[in-house]
Design a protein around this motif. Structure first.
Motif: not given
Length: 812
Positions: A672-685
């Motif tokens: 994996v060179i890059m990963s991207g997306g919408q931050v999970s609810t758990g991590l935001k909390k």
């Protein structure tokens, strides 16, 4: 650290003003960050004078008030309405005249104004002791002795002490200046050098110290001499624990220490005076009549002075009696062994503890005391016995009683410092300016650094043990230079440098170009600490627990591990801003991440990018466009284009990374060179992010840079036109655009130039589990104009491949 001007003056004669002293301290590395003014009585009793009650009569409109005439030494007596029941003619009293600001014992303040009270004029106030900060009694006004002179200022009468207190930002390497005596020593050196003033430090002599008897001898055994190289003890009996005298309380209050009782106050006084922490034990609570310095088994329970039960580590040094622990050595006392109002005999401890042991214990238990502050940095091992003797003598003088044992010292040998060879010519070359030999000698002698031998410009120096950070020739150069004065080194008009034809590394060039691109697009760069909270290590399954790099001696649990990913630092910055109403965020940060694999440590540079809110701030010309995953993906494309990265070598798949609710992984092979997306609810909390959505991208920087094309291909503009054809495809929800793009280029390598997604539809009119993608294909032949037949053939092949590979259907 607070340093009192009055206290300094006990050890060094100062003609300099507080402003001059402040400037001198800052110039020698003891930066004065603030200057406060201390008054032993708040307000300094300004505006308060002695008055005499000349007349008294009942207030005509109030049963509980009296009208008085009070002389304060002026031409006319003052008319004052007074409600105190004990006011009488002839009384000498304290009067607050109009304009005086009074500070009560509870901290409240108010200004005395000329007023009418129930119709009668009042030109001041006759004061009670609680109204002016002299006590807590509110039974009535203060009545002074008859011989007290009218007009005497209250400040003079009650001997209000004023002081100037310097707030010094003491750096960790200046343990020698962690006391008033240490600061006085530095002032002695700088005044000798810069003002040619020969000043001797003075301190009480203990040469004639001797015990009154040996009726209370408590033996000491040190089982761990590494952790405690020296331990000194002495007992004082038949004492009376009581409040300290005013002068002692004022010294402590000036530096922010709350007075407790005469014995404890004396130990605190010695600590701040000479940098030697002391501890006083109630002698009657030393079970078995002996003191043992040792470690105790792990998980032993011990209740400290703050009534918190703590679990000890087997590397915590303890001061014990015959049966149990009494104190965490150099850190904090115990709840059951300290001095109380009932104490009649004390065992006084002065010790030299290993700084590393104290530092680790203090960090383990999250205890930061005045004692640990000094022990952690290193104290003077040769002042220990002196400090114990002085404190014992002060306790005898202030609390009464007698010194009832010899001074017990487990190591009364002299602790030598370091020997350093100091070369004047090399020092001058290092400084860039010659410092005269006589000035160098004056500075060294002022700092108590002994010149053992001179051999021309080569000197052999003996560094005193209290200068724990002066161990090398370069350290001595720093000592000489700070006292000589950095400002005394002239600037040169010449600039000497060599210009090398060195090409920066590719990663550096790429990083600079990327920063410029992102900043130009409205992003803000973050810079954060590589050490993060221990709890962050358990927020993801992307790494095993054993892969986390722990900090051996963390300042706190919030800096307990090295970050395993940039996501934590960037989300921390995002949280800080979002929770302060910065709702539209575009942040990025370059930094290193750390992992441990097979007992080896791995450090890797990464780029983290986070967006939230709107792409552009609200404007009447531009509608609200959210910063979503497509915006993040577009930013990635811009970076790739700017760096010349060939992203066709990467495969894009749905991410399995638990940082994201959904997202993509871009891989080179299986990596994996890059990963991207919408931050999970758990991590935001976990980061207390209440904003609806945050999108994040993390790039392995070195791996991305390797994909750069070293050469740039330049060609002429195409001679023949391109042809655009569109397809509206009905596909499964699970199919991603990246799959279709990859299939298209695999199917047509010669004619296909670009593929783009220009419309997505999901909803009414489509079968369940389906979505519609509208794709635009740009075709071109470099050698001729394409015919409709050739274009149709190519489009048919593409559609057939989509049907076969992903089950796509042409939407009507």
């Amino acid at each position: 650290m607070k340093i009192s001007y009055n206290w300094l003056s006990q050890y060094i004669h100062l003609d300099e003003s507080t402003e001059e002293v402040s400037e001198l301290l800052t110039s020698i590395g003891l930066e004065v960050e603030g200057v406060d003014h201390f008054e032993s009585i708040k307000g300094g009793l300004k505006g308060l004078v002695v008055g005499e009650v000349l007349e008294k009569w009942q207030h005509p409109n109030a049963d509980r008030l009296n009208c008085t005439k009070v002389s304060v030494g002026g031409a006319e007596p003052l008319s004052i309405v007074c409600g105190a029941p004990n006011v009488e003619v002839g009384h000498k009293v304290i009067v607050a005249v109009v304009g005086t600001i009074l500070y009560a014992e509870n901290g409240d303040s108010f200004e005395i104004k000329k007023s009418k009270i129930r119709g009668e004029v009042s030109e001041g106030m006759v004061c009670a002791e609680d109204e002016i900060g002299l006590g807590a009694s509110d039974d009535g006004i203060m009545v002074l002795p008859k011989e007290t002179a009218v007009g005497t200022s209250a400040a003079e009468l009650f001997k209000v002490e004023t002081d100037t207190v310097f707030e010094i930002g003491l750096t960790p390497n200046r343990a020698d200046a962690a006391s008033h005596y240490g600061v006085a020593r530095d002032l002695k050196a700088v005044l000798a050098q810069r003002k040619n003033k020969s000043i001797a430090l003075c301190r009480p002599s203990m040469n004639d110290f001797k015990p009154d008897n040996t009726n209370l001898t408590i033996p000491v055994a040190v089982e761990n001499t590494e952790a405690c190289p020296r331990y000194v003890g002495v007992t004082i009996s038949n004492i009376e624990v009581a409040p300290s005298p005013d002068w002692l309380q004022n010294r402590l209050k000036a530096v922010g220490v709350r007075p407790i009782n005469n014995v404890v106050d004396i130990t605190n006084y010695i600590n701040h005076a000479f940098g030697q922490p002391l501890h006083a034990f109630d002698a009657s609570k030393i079970e078995g009549g002996k003191v043992v310095v040792k470690t105790m088994p792990s998980d032993t329970k011990f209740t400290t002075l703050d009534n918190v039960e703590r679990s000890l580590n087997d590397n915590d040094l303890m001061i014990c009696n015959a049966t149990k622990g009494m104190c965490i050595a150099g850190v904090f006392g115990g709840a059951d062994s300290g001095v109380t109002n009932e104490t009649t005999a004390v065992f006084l401890e002065a010790a030299y503890f290993n700084s590393v042991w104290v530092r680790k214990t203090a960090k383990r238990h999250a205890i930061h005391s005045d004692a640990s502050f000094r022990f952690e940095r290193g104290i003077d091992p040769n002042i220990t016995a002196y400090a114990a003797k002085l404190a014992a003598q002060m306790i005898k003088d202030i609390a009464g009683g007698e010194i009832s044992s010899n001074v017990s010292d487990t190591n009364d040998t002299f602790f030598p410092g370091f020997e350093v060879n100091y070369r004047l010519d090399k020092a001058n070359a290092f400084i860039g300016h010659p410092i005269p030999e006589a000035d160098t000698q004056t500075i060294l002698e002022g700092l108590d650094i002994e010149i053992v031998e001179k051999n021309g410009s080569d000197w052999k120096l003996s560094i005193p043990a209290f200068k724990v950070d002066v161990t090398r020739e370069a350290d001595v150069v720093e000592e000489v230079l700070r006292v000589y004065g950095y400002d005394a080194i002239p600037f040169t008009t010449q600039i000497k440098s060599s210009i090398g034809d060195i090409k920066p590394p590719a990663a550096t060039l790429a990083r600079t170009a990327t920063k410029e691109l992102l900043v130009g697009n409205g992003f803000l760069e973050c810079m954060s600490n590589s050490m993060v909270d221990v709890e962050y290590g358990s927020l993801s399954k992307e790494w095993e627990e054993q892969a986390i790099v722990a900090v051996n001696n963390p300042l706190s649990s919030e800096m307990g591990i090295m970050r395993p990913a940039m996501v934590f630092s960037v989300l921390q910055s995002s949280s800080y801003n979002l929770n302060r109403q910065q709702n539209n965020l575009k942040l990025f940060e370059f930094g290193n991440v750390y992992r441990k694999t097979d007992s080896k440590f791995k450090e890797e540079e990464r780029l983290g990018i986070a967006v939230s809110g709107m792409q552009i701030s609200e404007s009447w010309r531009i509608g609200d466009t959210p910063a979503d995953f497509n915006f993040l993906h577009g930013t990635l494309e811009q970076i790739s284009q700017r760096l010349g990265v060939n992203t066709s070598k990467l495969s894009a798949d749905q991410t399995s990374n638990d940082w994201f609710s959904f997202g993509m992984d871009w891989k080179l092979g299986d990596k994996v060179i890059m990963s991207g997306g919408q931050v999970s609810t758990g991590l935001k909390k976990a980061f207390d992010i209440k904003q609806k959505e945050v999108y994040y991208l993390e790039i392995r920087w070195a791996d991305l840079v390797k994909l750069r094309q070293e050469t740039i291909n330049v060609g002429e503009l195409p001679k023949y036109p391109a042809v655009r054809r569109d397809l509206a495809l009905l596909i499964d929800q699970a199919v991603e655009y990246a799959q279709l793009e990859k299939l298209a280029f695999q199917t047509e390598r010669k004619l296909l130039e670009t593929v783009s997604l220009f419309d997505v539809y999901e909803g009414k009119g489509l079968p369940s589990g389906k979505k519609s993608y509208a794709l635009a294909f740009k075709l071109r032949d470099q050698n001729k104009t394409l015919t409709d037949k050739e274009v149709d053939k190519t489009m048919s092949r593409l559609l057939e491949r989509f049907k076969r590979e992903v089950g796509a259907e042409l939407r009507g």
